[in-house]
Design a protein around this motif. Structure first.
Motif, mmCIF file in Angstrom:
data_model
loop_
_atom_site.group_PDB
_atom_site.id
_atom_site.type_symbol
_atom_site.label_atom_id
_atom_site.label_comp_id
_atom_site.label_asym_id
_atom_site.label_seq_id
_atom_site.Cartn_x
_atom_site.Cartn_y
_atom_site.Cartn_z
ATOM 1 N N ARG A 95 0.617 -1.185 -0.117
ATOM 2 C CA ARG A 95 0.111 -0.053 0.120
ATOM 3 C C ARG A 95 0.755 1.135 -0.080
ATOM 4 O O ARG A 95 0.439 2.255 0.573
ATOM 5 C CB ARG A 95 -0.955 0.052 1.254
ATOM 6 N N HIS A 96 2.169 1.291 -0.796
ATOM 7 C CA HIS A 96 2.942 2.323 -0.552
ATOM 8 C C HIS A 96 2.263 3.665 -1.320
ATOM 9 O O HIS A 96 2.544 4.588 -0.789
ATOM 10 C CB HIS A 96 4.290 1.853 -1.236
ATOM 11 N N ASP A 97 1.567 3.583 -2.456
ATOM 12 C CA ASP A 97 1.075 4.575 -3.068
ATOM 13 C C ASP A 97 0.100 5.285 -2.032
ATOM 14 O O ASP A 97 0.026 6.602 -2.002
ATOM 15 C CB ASP A 97 0.511 4.304 -4.361
ATOM 16 N N GLU A 98 -0.603 4.585 -1.614
ATOM 17 C CA GLU A 98 -1.682 5.246 -0.627
ATOM 18 C C GLU A 98 -1.012 5.825 0.606
ATOM 19 O O GLU A 98 -1.333 7.000 0.895
ATOM 20 C CB GLU A 98 -2.796 4.281 -0.054
ATOM 21 N N LEU A 99 0.096 5.210 1.029
ATOM 22 C CA LEU A 99 0.896 5.825 2.061
ATOM 23 C C LEU A 99 1.296 7.159 1.646
ATOM 24 O O LEU A 99 1.317 8.166 2.411
ATOM 25 C CB LEU A 99 2.004 4.910 2.452
ATOM 26 N N THR A 100 2.151 7.058 0.470
ATOM 27 C CA THR A 100 2.570 8.456 -0.179
ATOM 28 C C THR A 100 1.562 9.501 -0.165
ATOM 29 O O THR A 100 1.729 10.866 0.183
ATOM 30 C CB THR A 100 3.109 8.120 -1.422
ATOM 31 N N LYS A 101 0.195 9.068 -0.426
ATOM 32 C CA LYS A 101 -0.652 10.191 -0.698
ATOM 33 C C LYS A 101 -1.111 10.805 0.625
ATOM 34 O O LYS A 101 -1.147 12.057 0.961
ATOM 35 C CB LYS A 101 -1.967 9.612 -1.308
ATOM 36 N N ALA A 102 -1.081 10.118 1.743
ATOM 37 C CA ALA A 102 -1.428 10.313 2.983
ATOM 38 C C ALA A 102 -0.365 11.089 3.641
ATOM 39 O O ALA A 102 -0.554 12.098 4.331
ATOM 40 C CB ALA A 102 -1.717 8.959 4.114
ATOM 41 N N CYS A 122 1.004 2.444 11.512
ATOM 42 C CA CYS A 122 -0.248 3.249 10.991
ATOM 43 C C CYS A 122 -1.376 2.984 11.908
ATOM 44 O O CYS A 122 -1.563 1.920 12.488
ATOM 45 C CB CYS A 122 -0.638 2.977 9.650
ATOM 46 N N GLU A 128 -8.814 2.646 5.970
ATOM 47 C CA GLU A 128 -8.227 3.829 5.226
ATOM 48 C C GLU A 128 -7.115 3.998 6.230
ATOM 49 O O GLU A 128 -7.065 4.344 7.595
ATOM 50 C CB GLU A 128 -9.066 4.972 4.995
#
Length: 216
Positions: A95-102, A122, A128
């Motif tokens: 889930r790195h892309d989601e983490l980057t956005k967060a 997290c 989410e």
């Protein structure tokens, strides 16, 4: 000195009180001017000058910035004290892309510190990412010595819509307990303005510092 930044300045104890530091500082300023800079700043080893040296720079016409702190805790005596929240906590897997956005939504400058291999803890609300932090179980910092294993918790953030629910502080408490269980005997918080926030968990200020600058 590096470019127009004073990285470190010090005077041997036997030479103090003789104006040596002021002359050295003046030479740094003259060098910066010769290189075409219109200002000079001091960032030190911790992005600022320890408050024990603030008067020295203030007397030389430097502007003093906001205060930040380094904080620490003896994990041997640490016990959790916060109540549970209504979200779940765990280390992030994929889930790195989601983490980057967060992370970017909290502070874009932090994105560079989060890689695929980072140890990221997290909080999750309905699946989410609600909050996040980096955890290092073998940190090198001002608390490090041959008898210590230091855990560092950094880049602590909560996504805007999930704030004011206690999620972030509980996440840090959990990460601190996990660090203790991993064999760390000291906890460390680097360069924060949230002194009272971390203080709720038992972290104590080790050093205060501020950035300083002078415009020619």
């Amino acid at each position: 000195m590096k470019e127009n930044r004073i990285v470190f300045i010090g005077v041997a104890e036997k030479s103090r009180g003789q104006g040596v530091g002021k002359r050295l500082l003046s030479q740094c300023e003259n060098h910066a001017k010769e290189q075409g800079f219109d200002r000079i700043g001091a960032i030190g080893f911790i992005a600022g000058i320890p408050h024990t040296g603030i008067d020295f720079f203030a007397a030389s016409g430097y502007e003093i910035g906001g205060t930040a702190v380094e904080m620490g805790m003896d994990l041997n005596s640490f016990t959790p004290k916060l109540t549970e929240t209504d979200i779940t906590y765990d280390f992030l897997k994929d889930r790195h892309d989601e983490l980057t956005k967060a992370v970017a939504s909290v502070d874009e400058e932090w994105v560079q510190y989060f890689s695929q291999d980072s140890n990221v803890y997290c909080g999750f609300k309905n699946g989410e990412i609600a909050c996040f932090c980096l955890v290092d179980y073998d940190a090198e910092c001002i608390l490090s010595d041959e008898n210590s294993k230091v855990a560092s918790i950094g880049c602590v953030g909560t996504v805007a819509k999930f704030r004011r629910n206690g999620y972030g502080l509980k996440m840090v408490e959990n990460a601190t307990l996990i660090s203790k269980e991993k064999g760390c005997n000291k906890g460390f918080i680097h360069q924060t303005h949230l002194e009272s926030w971390y203080g709720k968990l038992g972290y104590k200020t080790v050093i205060k510092f501020s950035p300083v600058r002078k415009i020619f």
